[in-house]
Design an enzyme around this catalytic site. Structure first.
Site, PDB file in Angstrom:
ATOM      1  N   TYR A 116      17.202  19.492  47.609  1.00  0.00           N
ATOM      2  CA  TYR A 116      18.203  19.583  46.537  1.00  0.00           C
ATOM      3  C   TYR A 116      19.337  20.515  46.944  1.00  0.00           C
ATOM      4  CZ  TYR A 116      20.071  20.346  41.812  1.00  0.00           C
ATOM      5  OH  TYR A 116      20.876  20.423  40.713  1.00  0.00           O
ATOM      6  N   LYS A 149      23.411  19.724  47.240  1.00  0.00           N
ATOM      7  CA  LYS A 149      24.397  20.423  46.418  1.00  0.00           C
ATOM      8  C   LYS A 149      25.342  21.279  47.255  1.00  0.00           C
ATOM      9  CE  LYS A 149      23.295  18.618  42.513  1.00  0.00           C
ATOM     10  NZ  LYS A 149      24.232  17.669  41.877  1.00  0.00           N
TER      11      LYS A 149
END
Length: 279
Positions: free
Chosen positions: A159, A163
């Site tokens: 993740y 990002k």
């Protein structure tokens, strides 16, 4: 607040991931502020519920069942917006997926899903709207990233990778777009109190410990949306949300070694399941 509302009034806005979480609350607020709203989501039923909710309250909204991984479908949706209401003013690249787990637990499909939705989805949005914005010399692209896009986020390497990519995309595009009249902003929330946070997949960690640890620093979704709308209005390059996100980002910038050697390992230990094997 009135001058913020005026900024969005009659703006043509396209919002992905608009049927749940931050996206849903953001869409409702934009419609209340008088935007000509177009929301997209992969969940057709939830999308229709959100459209109905906004319309019953007098908002102007059109729904699009869209998988942001499909570049052609994204471009087609934007073409429909242009045909219906004219040139798009603001794109909110909000759609994304999240799950928590250390990298050695992740399978190839997990990595690919994060890359396809969080990174490629944002790229497809940029590609669909940016050239036209450049041609007319105006427009705004708002990419929703995360605190995990600003700091090395322990326990969620996949993740954090995605990002960080969104933050990098936003910074570089902001620099390019400035001379062309196109605004670009990146939103980096900390922990936001949505059903997505409470129900996200947790792999190889203790969900109860995780939620207990982040509860004191969790921000309400309504506060999050206010931060976003204000930051976009002011054209802030990075819009951090919540005192915890601001503090952690500042700490990492001031002393990255302390963050990496002390804060990150301790956070990881607090979330890991008892007896979870080391790689």
């Amino acid at each position: 607040m009135i001058w913020i509302m005026k900024y969005y009034r009659d703006k043509i806005v396209f919002l992905t991931g608009g049927a749940s979480g931050i996206g849903k609350t953001l869409g409702i607020a934009l419609a209340q502020y008088g935007a000509k709203l177009h929301i997209a989501d992969i969940d057709q039923a939830a999308l229709q519920d959100t459209v109905n909710f906004i319309q019953k309250r007098g908002g102007t909204v059109t729904g699009y069942n869209l998988d942001v991984r499909d570049a052609q479908a994204f471009s087609s949706a934007i073409a429909q917006v242009n045909q219906k209401d004219g040139a798009l003013d603001i794109l909110f690249n909000n759609a994304g997926v999240t799950f928590v787990g250390e990298a050695y637990h992740m399978q190839t499909d997990d990595w690919n899903r994060i890359i396809d939705v969080n990174i490629k989805g944002a790229v497809h949005g940029v590609r669909a709207v940016y050239p036209k914005m450049v041609e007319r010399g105006s427009g705004q692209i708002v990419n929703i990233s995360s605190l995990a896009g600003l700091i090395p986020f322990p326990g969620s390497t996949t993740y954090a990778m995605s990002k960080h990519a969104v933050v990098g995309l936003s910074h570089a595009l902001r620099a390019e777009g400035k001379e062309k009249g196109v605004r670009v902003n990146v939103v980096c929330p900390g922990f936001i109190d949505t059903p997505i946070l409470r129900n996200m997949p947790v792999i190889g960690m203790d969900r109860k410990l995780l939620l207990k640890q982040i509860k004191p620093v969790t921000v309400s979704v309504s506060s999050c949306v206010r931060y976003i709308l204000r930051g976009v209005r002011h054209n802030r390059g990075v819009i951090t949300i919540g005192w915890y996100a601001k503090m952690m980002w500042r700490l990492y910038r001031l002393n990255p070694r302390f963050f990496m050697d002390v804060i990150a390992p301790r956070t990881m230990q607090n979330m890991r399941k008892t007896g979870d094997p080391e790689p």
